[in-house]
Structures are given as structure tokens and as C-alpha cells.
Write a protein that holds these residues in place. Structure first.
Motif, PDB file in Angstrom:
ATOM      1  N   ALA A  92      40.601  77.593  71.101  1.00 12.65           N
ATOM      2  CA  ALA A  92      39.170  77.284  71.121  1.00 12.65           C
ATOM      3  C   ALA A  92      38.670  77.058  72.543  1.00 12.65           C
ATOM      4  O   ALA A  92      37.552  77.452  72.892  1.00 12.65           O
ATOM      5  CB  ALA A  92      38.890  76.057  70.257  1.00 12.65           C
ATOM      6  N   VAL A  93      39.471  76.422  73.375  1.00 14.43           N
ATOM      7  CA  VAL A  93      39.097  76.230  74.779  1.00 14.43           C
ATOM      8  C   VAL A  93      38.978  77.584  75.477  1.00 14.43           C
ATOM      9  O   VAL A  93      38.050  77.815  76.268  1.00 14.43           O
ATOM     10  CB  VAL A  93      40.114  75.328  75.506  1.00 14.43           C
ATOM     11  N   SER A  94      39.906  78.498  75.195  1.00 13.40           N
ATOM     12  CA  SER A  94      39.836  79.834  75.787  1.00 13.40           C
ATOM     13  C   SER A  94      38.544  80.542  75.375  1.00 13.40           C
ATOM     14  O   SER A  94      37.889  81.193  76.198  1.00 13.40           O
ATOM     15  CB  SER A  94      41.047  80.668  75.356  1.00 13.40           C
ATOM     16  N   VAL A  95      38.176  80.413  74.113  1.00  6.20           N
ATOM     17  CA  VAL A  95      36.933  81.013  73.640  1.00  6.20           C
ATOM     18  C   VAL A  95      35.740  80.375  74.341  1.00  6.20           C
ATOM     19  O   VAL A  95      34.814  81.064  74.808  1.00  6.20           O
ATOM     20  CB  VAL A  95      36.802  80.862  72.116  1.00  6.20           C
ATOM     21  N   LEU A  96      35.738  79.055  74.436  1.00  2.27           N
ATOM     22  CA  LEU A  96      34.634  78.342  75.075  1.00  2.27           C
ATOM     23  C   LEU A  96      34.443  78.814  76.516  1.00  2.27           C
ATOM     24  O   LEU A  96      33.324  79.124  76.951  1.00  2.27           O
ATOM     25  CB  LEU A  96      34.895  76.831  75.031  1.00  2.27           C
ATOM     26  N   LEU A  97      35.529  78.878  77.271  1.00  2.00           N
ATOM     27  CA  LEU A  97      35.431  79.279  78.674  1.00  2.00           C
ATOM     28  C   LEU A  97      35.066  80.749  78.821  1.00  2.00           C
ATOM     29  O   LEU A  97      34.354  81.132  79.762  1.00  2.00           O
ATOM     30  CB  LEU A  97      36.754  78.993  79.382  1.00  2.00           C
ATOM     31  N   SER A  98      35.531  81.585  77.895  1.00  4.95           N
ATOM     32  CA  SER A  98      35.163  83.003  77.923  1.00  4.95           C
ATOM     33  C   SER A  98      33.681  83.192  77.639  1.00  4.95           C
ATOM     34  O   SER A  98      33.025  84.053  78.230  1.00  4.95           O
ATOM     35  CB  SER A  98      35.997  83.787  76.904  1.00  4.95           C
ATOM     36  N   GLU A  99      33.140  82.400  76.717  1.00  3.79           N
ATOM     37  CA  GLU A  99      31.745  82.514  76.322  1.00  3.79           C
ATOM     38  C   GLU A  99      30.798  81.855  77.323  1.00  3.79           C
ATOM     39  O   GLU A  99      29.627  82.214  77.395  1.00  3.79           O
ATOM     40  CB  GLU A  99      31.538  81.868  74.945  1.00  3.79           C
ATOM     41  N   LEU A 100      31.299  80.910  78.086  1.00  7.81           N
ATOM     42  CA  LEU A 100      30.437  80.122  78.967  1.00  7.81           C
ATOM     43  C   LEU A 100      29.848  80.958  80.097  1.00  7.81           C
ATOM     44  O   LEU A 100      28.724  80.713  80.538  1.00  7.81           O
ATOM     45  CB  LEU A 100      31.231  78.943  79.543  1.00  7.81           C
ATOM     46  N   GLY A 101      30.606  81.932  80.579  1.00  8.78           N
ATOM     47  CA  GLY A 101      30.085  82.785  81.636  1.00  8.78           C
ATOM     48  C   GLY A 101      30.157  82.197  83.028  1.00  8.78           C
ATOM     49  O   GLY A 101      29.488  82.684  83.944  1.00  8.78           O
ATOM     50  N   ASP A 102      30.963  81.170  83.213  1.00  9.11           N
ATOM     51  CA  ASP A 102      31.171  80.561  84.532  1.00  9.11           C
ATOM     52  C   ASP A 102      32.483  81.123  85.097  1.00  9.11           C
ATOM     53  O   ASP A 102      33.574  80.721  84.697  1.00  9.11           O
ATOM     54  CB  ASP A 102      31.249  79.042  84.395  1.00  9.11           C
ATOM     55  N   GLY A 103      32.354  82.057  86.042  1.00  9.71           N
ATOM     56  CA  GLY A 103      33.525  82.736  86.563  1.00  9.71           C
ATOM     57  C   GLY A 103      34.525  81.818  87.222  1.00  9.71           C
ATOM     58  O   GLY A 103      35.740  81.988  87.080  1.00  9.71           O
ATOM     59  N   ALA A 104      34.036  80.810  87.938  1.00 12.57           N
ATOM     60  CA  ALA A 104      34.942  79.902  88.642  1.00 12.57           C
ATOM     61  C   ALA A 104      35.788  79.091  87.660  1.00 12.57           C
ATOM     62  O   ALA A 104      37.003  78.943  87.840  1.00 12.57           O
ATOM     63  CB  ALA A 104      34.140  78.969  89.548  1.00 12.57           C
ATOM     64  N   LEU A 105      35.147  78.584  86.614  1.00 11.07           N
ATOM     65  CA  LEU A 105      35.893  77.820  85.609  1.00 11.07           C
ATOM     66  C   LEU A 105      36.865  78.715  84.862  1.00 11.07           C
ATOM     67  O   LEU A 105      37.999  78.321  84.577  1.00 11.07           O
ATOM     68  CB  LEU A 105      34.929  77.166  84.618  1.00 11.07           C
ATOM     69  N   ALA A 106      36.423  79.917  84.536  1.00 11.49           N
ATOM     70  CA  ALA A 106      37.292  80.841  83.811  1.00 11.49           C
ATOM     71  C   ALA A 106      38.536  81.172  84.633  1.00 11.49           C
ATOM     72  O   ALA A 106      39.654  81.174  84.118  1.00 11.49           O
ATOM     73  CB  ALA A 106      36.527  82.109  83.466  1.00 11.49           C
ATOM     74  N   LYS A 107      38.348  81.449  85.920  1.00 14.70           N
ATOM     75  CA  LYS A 107      39.496  81.771  86.776  1.00 14.70           C
ATOM     76  C   LYS A 107      40.420  80.572  86.948  1.00 14.70           C
ATOM     77  O   LYS A 107      41.633  80.727  87.118  1.00 14.70           O
ATOM     78  CB  LYS A 107      39.001  82.236  88.139  1.00 14.70           C
ATOM     79  N   ARG A 108      39.860  79.385  86.877  1.00 20.65           N
ATOM     80  CA  ARG A 108      40.662  78.165  87.059  1.00 20.65           C
ATOM     81  C   ARG A 108      41.579  77.901  85.868  1.00 20.65           C
ATOM     82  O   ARG A 108      42.731  77.492  86.047  1.00 20.65           O
ATOM     83  CB  ARG A 108      39.730  76.975  87.284  1.00 20.65           C
TER      84      ARG A 108
END
Length: 326
Positions: A92-108
Motif C-alpha cells: 500500500a505504501v508503494s501504491v501511495l508513493l507511486s500515485e503521489l507524483g513526488d519524484g524525490a519521495l518515490a526515488k527515496r
């Protein structure tokens, strides 16, 4: 609608089932309940090699794309094997970060989650205040009612009905990662995926309980006859099987549509069927079903917590009825 798995999907499920069958998962579950997470993490590492965790992450962050059908198929196998840990919450966290659209957080965070090197737990507004296995997860994410995504610390763990599920209320504060309507929207999507994957676990747990009960009914005798030959026992097992088989197409339909009502219907039905399978298993095993030495107890203790996790029966029922009341 008739839903048939592709050859690739069927092969994926068989691979997971074979891997987990050789992974000594019951021993890992008992160790997890005692606070020793090493064996459970070893199981996670083997699952990561199949690409399971990558199915909940966007391709640009080392994921395979958001593939709910394949992921739900995998989580049925996780439930069938009784895999411990915050597997639903990490996805669910992976989905949340994928959907959020914040590249920096996703890469982190996403590469580690998609590769299975890290794990996460999560609380969302409108859901349970308790984070699952915050003591074992590397990250504890929280989303507040005002749309703040924070990286928090887990509080003191408390016991649940399942000793392998530790619950804690995250400590207030923590690092603010993002805020605003985009967080709220991404959290809603992540919560729907969490409900779907929990429904898949419920189905797998129910199938495991039924399979073990059928085998026991063939072996246990009364009056010199296997109890599985008694009509009342046959009917009870048949009713349990029907409940699980009725839940299966609802799960696939929910994975295809991801609509709130479909996901709620799948969770309500699979959760009820899994819990009914636990009651059947307990009754037909008799007093031996209560013993911790019997592996059956590991699945018996999961059925009710999973039925209530990420959407209680009443909450799911209300979600199903909501479109019809408009």
C-alpha cells in the motif's frame, strides 16, 4: 463474467506456491510472534526474487507497474502460506508513493520497497489507528485527516488475536514528507489496494484451513469410520468450499475494476468465507484445534484479524450499499 487466468499468471502463482511450500513458513511465523524477524525477512527476500513486491510500484522507480490482478493472485498465496509481516502495508505504501507524483519521495523509498530490501507499515485516515508490525518494518508512514504524510516512529507494540500481528499507535510528529489534496487522493487509492490485498489474504487463509481440515477428516475416525464419510461433515465442508469459491470471482472483479464498491464486496465476502473456514476447521478438529503445537492454529488466529483489517464487515457493507443509496 467468466475470469480465467493467463498461462503467465498461473505460472506465477505456481512459482510462489512452490517457493513458499519449501520455505518453512510456519517456523518463521512462530519466530515472528516471538519477536525474531530474521526467518520472516528471509522469506520476504525469496519472495522479492519473484518480483512480487515490484507489482505495486511504478516502472520508473524499479517497479513492474501497478498490476492489481497479479498482486492479488500473489497475496492469495501469501495468505495460503501464512506469511508474516506487513506485506499488505508495504504494498500500500508503494501504491501511495507511486500515485503521489513526488519524484524525490518515490526515488527515496520505492526502489527498496519494490526490491524487497525494505518494508513499511501504514496508517490512513478513517482506518485503524494501529500500525501493523511497526517494530519490524523499516518505515512507518502515517497520513492524517488534513492530508499530511509523515514518516513516524512506531509506539509500544500491543498483542492482537494473532501473536504474529503486533499492533502499535505511531508516535505523534515525525518527518513531514508531503501535504495537500494529492496526499489525500493517493491515500484513498492506497487504502483501496490494502483492502483488496487483505481480501486476497483472507481467501488464501480460508483455502489453507479447508485443505487441512479435509485431510484431517480423512484421517480421524469415529466408530471405526473416517469422520469425512459422515453426511453432516460433508455438508459442512461443502458449504465452506462454496463460500470460498463464491468469493474468488468477486476478488478478481475487484482487482480488475478497483472500484470502491467492488473492492468492499470482495473484502466482505472473502473475509467472511475465511472466517467461516476457521470455524469449520476448529469444530471438525475438536479440542486439538486449540493447541499451539498444531500448525493449524497459525491460520486459525489469522482469520478474524484479517477479516477486520482494512475494512470491518460493517464498513465494507456500508461501502457496497452506498452507490445504491444515492
Amino acid at each position: 463474467m467468466r475470469f480465467l487466468l493467463t498461462d503467465e499468471q498461473s505460472d506465477f502463482a505456481r512459482t510462489l506456491r512452490s517457493l513458499l511450500g519449501a520455505a518453512e513458513v510456519p517456523a518463521a511465523v512462530r519466530a515472528w510472534a516471538d519477536g525474531e524477524h530474521g526467518p520472516g525477512r528471509a522469506v520476504w527476500s525469496r519472495l522479492a526474487e519473484t518480483g512480487l513486491f515490484a507489482l505495486a510500484a511504478a516502472e520508473e522507480y524499479d517497479g513492474a507497474g501497478l498490476l492489481p490482478v497479479e498482486l492479488a493472485l500473489g497475496f492469495v498465496e501469501l495468505g495460503r502460506a501464512g506469511v508474516p509481516g506487513p506485506v499488505v502495508e508495504s504494498a500500500a505504501v508503494s501504491v501511495l508513493l507511486s500515485e503521489l507524483g513526488d519524484g524525490a519521495l518515490a526515488k527515496r523509498f520505492l526502489p527498496g520497497l519494490a526490491g524487497g530490501e525494505t518494508s513499511a507499515t501504514l496508517t490512513l485516515p478513517g482506518g485503524s489507528p494501529y500500525a501493523l508490525d511497526a517494530d519490524a518494518a523499516m518505515y512507518c508512514f502515517t497520513v492524517s485527516e488534513v492530508g499530511e504524510l509523515r514518516l513516524a516512529r512506531g509506539g509500544e507494540p500491543a498483542a492482537s488475536l494473532d501473536p504474529a500481528r503486533r499492533l502499535s499507535i505511531p508516535a505523534p510528529g515525525g518527518e513531514l514528507l508531503a501535504a495537500g489534496p494529492a496526499v489525500t487522493a493517493a491515500a484513498e487509492t492506497a487504502g483501496r489496494w490494502a483492502r483488496l490485498l487483505t481480501a486476497a489474504q483472507c481467501l488464501g487463509v480460508g483455502e489453507a484451513l479447508l485443505a487441512r481440515t479435509v485431510e484431517y477428516a480423512k484421517q480421524r475416525t469415529q466408530f471405526g469410520t473416517p469422520i469425512g464419510s459422515f453426511q453432516a461433515v460433508k455438508h459442512r465442508l461443502a458449504d465452506t468450499l462454496l463460500g470460498l469459491e463464491f468469493a474468488r470471482p468477486l476478488l478478481w472483479a475487484a482487482a480488475l475494476s478497483l472500484s470502491p464498491a467492488d473492492v468492499a464486496a470482495a473484502k466482505l465476502t472473502a473475509g467472511g468465507a475465511g472466517y467461516a473456514a476457521a470455524m469449520t476447521a476448529l469444530q471438525l478438529h475438536g479440542a486439538v484445534g486449540y493447541t499451539e503445537e498444531l500448525d493449524l492454529s497459525l491460520w486459525l488466529r489469522k482469520a478474524r484479524p484479517l477479516r477486520d483489517a482494512w475494512g470491518t464487515p460493517s464498513a465494507c457493507r456500508a461501502e457496497v450499499l452506498q452507490p445504491r443509496l444515492r
